[in-house]
Write a protein that holds these residues in place. Structure first.
Motif, mmCIF file in Angstrom:
data_model
loop_
_atom_site.group_PDB
_atom_site.id
_atom_site.type_symbol
_atom_site.label_atom_id
_atom_site.label_comp_id
_atom_site.label_asym_id
_atom_site.label_seq_id
_atom_site.Cartn_x
_atom_site.Cartn_y
_atom_site.Cartn_z
ATOM 1 N N MET A 166 43.127 35.174 -53.210
ATOM 2 C CA MET A 166 43.302 35.065 -54.502
ATOM 3 C C MET A 166 42.730 34.329 -55.348
ATOM 4 N N ILE A 167 42.185 33.203 -54.959
ATOM 5 C CA ILE A 167 41.557 31.866 -55.077
ATOM 6 C C ILE A 167 40.147 32.561 -55.086
ATOM 7 N N GLN A 168 39.609 33.242 -54.756
ATOM 8 C CA GLN A 168 38.358 33.260 -54.230
ATOM 9 C C GLN A 168 37.516 34.669 -55.156
ATOM 10 N N VAL A 169 39.228 35.773 -55.134
ATOM 11 C CA VAL A 169 39.135 36.612 -56.530
ATOM 12 C C VAL A 169 38.549 35.988 -57.456
ATOM 13 N N MET A 170 39.212 34.988 -57.907
ATOM 14 C CA MET A 170 39.465 34.707 -59.164
ATOM 15 C C MET A 170 38.074 33.797 -59.512
ATOM 16 N N GLY A 171 37.751 33.456 -58.455
ATOM 17 C CA GLY A 171 36.094 32.869 -58.621
ATOM 18 C C GLY A 171 35.066 33.623 -59.038
ATOM 19 N N PHE A 172 35.615 35.268 -58.494
ATOM 20 C CA PHE A 172 34.318 36.108 -58.270
ATOM 21 C C PHE A 172 34.317 36.434 -59.879
ATOM 22 N N ARG A 173 36.318 36.938 -60.136
ATOM 23 C CA ARG A 173 36.749 37.551 -61.486
ATOM 24 C C ARG A 173 35.078 36.902 -62.588
ATOM 25 N N ALA A 174 35.650 35.314 -62.579
ATOM 26 C CA ALA A 174 34.820 34.400 -63.857
ATOM 27 C C ALA A 174 33.663 34.482 -63.409
ATOM 28 N N LEU A 175 33.604 34.193 -62.470
ATOM 29 C CA LEU A 175 31.709 34.059 -62.716
ATOM 30 C C LEU A 175 30.745 34.938 -62.002
ATOM 31 N N GLY A 176 31.348 36.023 -61.153
ATOM 32 C CA GLY A 176 30.199 37.439 -60.796
ATOM 33 C C GLY A 176 29.791 36.930 -59.318
ATOM 34 N N ILE A 177 29.215 37.385 -59.076
ATOM 35 C CA ILE A 177 28.329 37.344 -57.782
ATOM 36 C C ILE A 177 28.504 35.991 -57.797
ATOM 37 N N SER A 178 27.430 35.042 -58.513
ATOM 38 C CA SER A 178 27.724 33.828 -58.716
ATOM 39 C C SER A 178 28.304 32.970 -58.231
ATOM 40 N N TYR A 179 28.998 33.096 -57.665
ATOM 41 C CA TYR A 179 30.732 32.326 -57.361
ATOM 42 C C TYR A 179 30.142 31.659 -56.489
ATOM 43 N N LEU A 180 29.307 32.513 -55.009
ATOM 44 C CA LEU A 180 28.892 32.729 -53.760
ATOM 45 C C LEU A 180 28.071 31.569 -54.224
ATOM 46 N N THR A 181 26.898 31.273 -54.558
ATOM 47 C CA THR A 181 26.582 30.206 -55.229
ATOM 48 C C THR A 181 27.073 29.164 -54.551
ATOM 49 N N LYS A 182 28.775 28.761 -54.250
ATOM 50 C CA LYS A 182 29.129 26.953 -54.528
ATOM 51 C C LYS A 182 28.918 26.952 -53.057
ATOM 52 N N PHE A 183 29.049 28.642 -52.014
ATOM 53 C CA PHE A 183 28.557 28.173 -50.592
ATOM 54 C C PHE A 183 27.433 28.294 -50.156
ATOM 55 N N PHE A 184 26.682 29.262 -51.079
ATOM 56 C CA PHE A 184 25.323 29.841 -50.160
ATOM 57 C C PHE A 184 24.114 28.675 -51.117
ATOM 58 N N ASN A 185 24.373 28.167 -51.415
ATOM 59 C CA ASN A 185 23.322 27.256 -52.467
ATOM 60 C C ASN A 185 21.756 26.889 -51.825
ATOM 61 N N PHE A 186 20.672 27.888 -51.886
ATOM 62 C CA PHE A 186 19.079 27.207 -51.576
ATOM 63 C C PHE A 186 18.520 27.781 -52.464
ATOM 64 N N SER A 187 19.135 27.188 -53.971
ATOM 65 C CA SER A 187 17.847 26.957 -54.888
ATOM 66 C C SER A 187 17.340 26.192 -55.080
ATOM 67 N N THR A 188 17.682 25.034 -54.810
ATOM 68 C CA THR A 188 17.257 23.175 -54.453
ATOM 69 C C THR A 188 16.786 23.555 -53.000
ATOM 70 N N LEU A 189 16.339 23.912 -52.515
ATOM 71 C CA LEU A 189 16.413 23.739 -51.287
ATOM 72 C C LEU A 189 14.724 23.378 -50.805
ATOM 73 N N PHE A 190 14.115 24.196 -51.815
ATOM 74 C CA PHE A 190 12.299 23.801 -51.971
ATOM 75 C C PHE A 190 11.897 22.620 -53.091
ATOM 76 N N LYS A 191 12.935 22.988 -54.002
ATOM 77 C CA LYS A 191 11.952 22.000 -55.137
ATOM 78 C C LYS A 191 12.314 20.718 -55.357
ATOM 79 N N SER A 192 13.646 20.098 -54.697
ATOM 80 C CA SER A 192 14.228 19.209 -54.544
ATOM 81 C C SER A 192 14.278 18.222 -53.128
ATOM 82 N N PRO A 193 13.702 17.103 -52.902
ATOM 83 C CA PRO A 193 13.554 16.783 -51.931
ATOM 84 C C PRO A 193 15.159 16.886 -50.790
#
Lengths: 391, 79
Positions: free
Chosen positions: A266-293
């Motif tokens: 239910m904690i995960q359900v709540m996360g998806f409900r509040a943030l939508g699919i972007s909740y997954l970026t909490k666990f798979f955060n590749f957005s800064t992989l090639f931008k920042s050292p």
């Protein structure tokens, strides 16, 4: 405060204490047999699943909750009036309002409703399950059951007691631990005579029971003569123990693990409900992989968060199981050592431990749910806004 | 004799497992001590401090309870 010695209840309590002293000296308490998994009912299975006494305990909790719903909602004022409807209803209204304010201080305004519902459901269920072992007789009244252990096709006899009968009711005789026929041979005559005087059924002098012993010895030679599942209660050939009808459900890992899984899902359900699919970026955060050292660190942190979610399941399940099982054992052991006065403070302690564990379980769920509704980026923005506002 | 050794091993193991309760006890003491100081200096924030204290105490206590579960499993499940 002056003591009012004319009160009737005080004398009833005194009489009960004296009666339990008499009972304690005449029928000494029995060493409890402690087992972690729920004891299985001898009656059989439902849909191929064995019925355990912890399951029966959770059924008792459900029935109590249904009755509470019936009674409390029946007293709810339906005209919108605010006239008090008696102490019982008012107590629930007070508790509800207090807890609603408590969770309101933690959960974000927008998701207060669902988070509070989850908190309250878990709180009531866990609280009533925890408080079940405060009822006398819950862990001490049950089926009488030969204490045998099946190893590779033959039965091994474990420790247990002889039975005695009082008014047609069988009970374990605390004065008479069960003795095997082999052990009788090594005991002194005085010890055997003492057992016979105390009314024990096993381990009595051979002279009086010579015939029986000859029979039993013959049985032992043949091996499978004793049918362990259809013994007459009180048969001195086997040790007896009690299998309680009802045991506290929170002392069974199945129940606590089920609650933990529900809470974490239910904690995960709540996360998806509040943030939508972007909740997954909490666990798979590749957005800064090639931008920042230091992008690789963000990926590793996300994976650690994922492991943390798994660890939450274990920590929820074992926290409740550990504290309640330890509490049950504490009650058994104290009641065995000194059955009259010593258990009272322990019962009070267990009352608070049960309450605190229920609050902690519900509160942690509510806090994790509130954390799941907040995305990492939003959090930073808020901090910046707050800092800007402060200056 | 062999049985006695097994029982002794179980008892020693369960006792050693409970050493883990030490850390939980120290942690809870520090957390509650800090929270009480905070509440005494800043009574207006009692609610917030209390919530965070309970959360921290629950995490610290969890470690001690893992030790307890390990020792209970050693005593009552291991055969």
């Amino acid at each position: 405060m002056t003591l009012n010695w004319s009160g009737k209840r005080r004398w009833i309590a005194l009489v009960l204490v004296l009666a339990s002293l008499v009972v304690m000296f005449n029928w000494p308490p029995v060493v409890p047999v402690i087992q972690l998994p729920g004891e299985i009912y001898p009656a059989g299975e439902v849909f191929g699943l064995p019925i355990t006494n912890t399951f029966v305990g959770s059924m008792v909790v459900w029935i109590v909750i249904l009755l509470l719903i019936r009674v409390v909602s029946g007293r709810r004022p339906r005209d919108g009036g605010e006239v008090p409807r008696g102490g019982f209803y008012n107590f629930f209204e007070m508790a509800f309002e207090g807890l609603y304010g408590f969770i309101g201080g933690i959960a974000p305004e927008r998701y207060l409703g669902p988070i509070f519902k989850m908190f309250m459901t878990i709180f009531i269920l866990v609280l009533l399950s925890n408080w079940l072992h405060l009822i006398p007789g819950i862990d001490s009244i049950g089926f009488l059951h030969p204490h045998v252990h099946k190893v590779e096709g033959h039965y091994e006899l474990l420790d247990g007691f002889d039975l005695a009968t009082l008014g047609g009711v069988h009970y374990l005789n605390g004065q008479c631990p069960w003795v095997s026929p082999e052990a009788v041979a090594t005991m002194s005559d005085e010890a055997l005579q003492a057992r016979a005087d105390a009314g024990c059924l096993s381990g009595i002098p051979a002279a009086e029971a010579a015939d029986d012993h000859a029979d039993e010895a013959a049985d032992d030679d043949h091996g499978e003569e004793i049918d362990y599942h259809h013994l007459e209660p009180g048969d001195p050939a086997v040790p007896w123990v009690i299998l309680p009808y009802v045991r506290v459900p929170s002392t069974d890992l199945n129940m606590t693990l089920a609650f933990a899984l529900i809470a974490v899902v239910m904690i995960q359900v709540m996360g998806f409900r509040a943030l939508g699919i972007s909740y997954l970026t909490k666990f798979f955060n590749f957005s800064t992989l090639f931008k920042s050292p230091l992008g690789g660190i963000d990926v590793a942190v996300g994976l650690l968060e994922l492991i943390g979610e798994m660890a939450k399941i274990l920590s929820f399940a074992f926290r409740l199981l550990g504290s309640m099982f330890a509490g049950s054992i504490l009650l058994f052991v104290i009641s065995f050592l000194l059955p009259v006065i010593a258990p009272w403070p322990v019962f009070l302690l267990e009352f608070f431990v049960g309450l605190i564990q229920a609050i902690v379980f519900g509160l942690l769920t509510a806090i994790f749910m509130s954390l799941a509704t907040v995305s990492h980026h939003h959090d930073e923005e808020h901090h910046e806004e707050a800092a800007a506002g402060a200056h | 004799m062999e049985e006695a050794v097994v029982v002794a091993g179980k008892a020693i193991g369960a006792g050693l497992a409970m050493v883990g309760a030490l850390g939980g006890g120290i942690g809870i003491g520090l957390a509650v001590g800090g929270a009480v100081q905070g509440m005494a200096r800043n009574p207006d924030h009692t609610g917030t401090i209390q919530t965070n204290m309970i959360l921290g105490v629950a995490f610290a206590e969890a470690v001690a309870i893992y030790a307890l579960v390990v020792s209970l499993i050693i005593l009552f499940v291991l055969s």
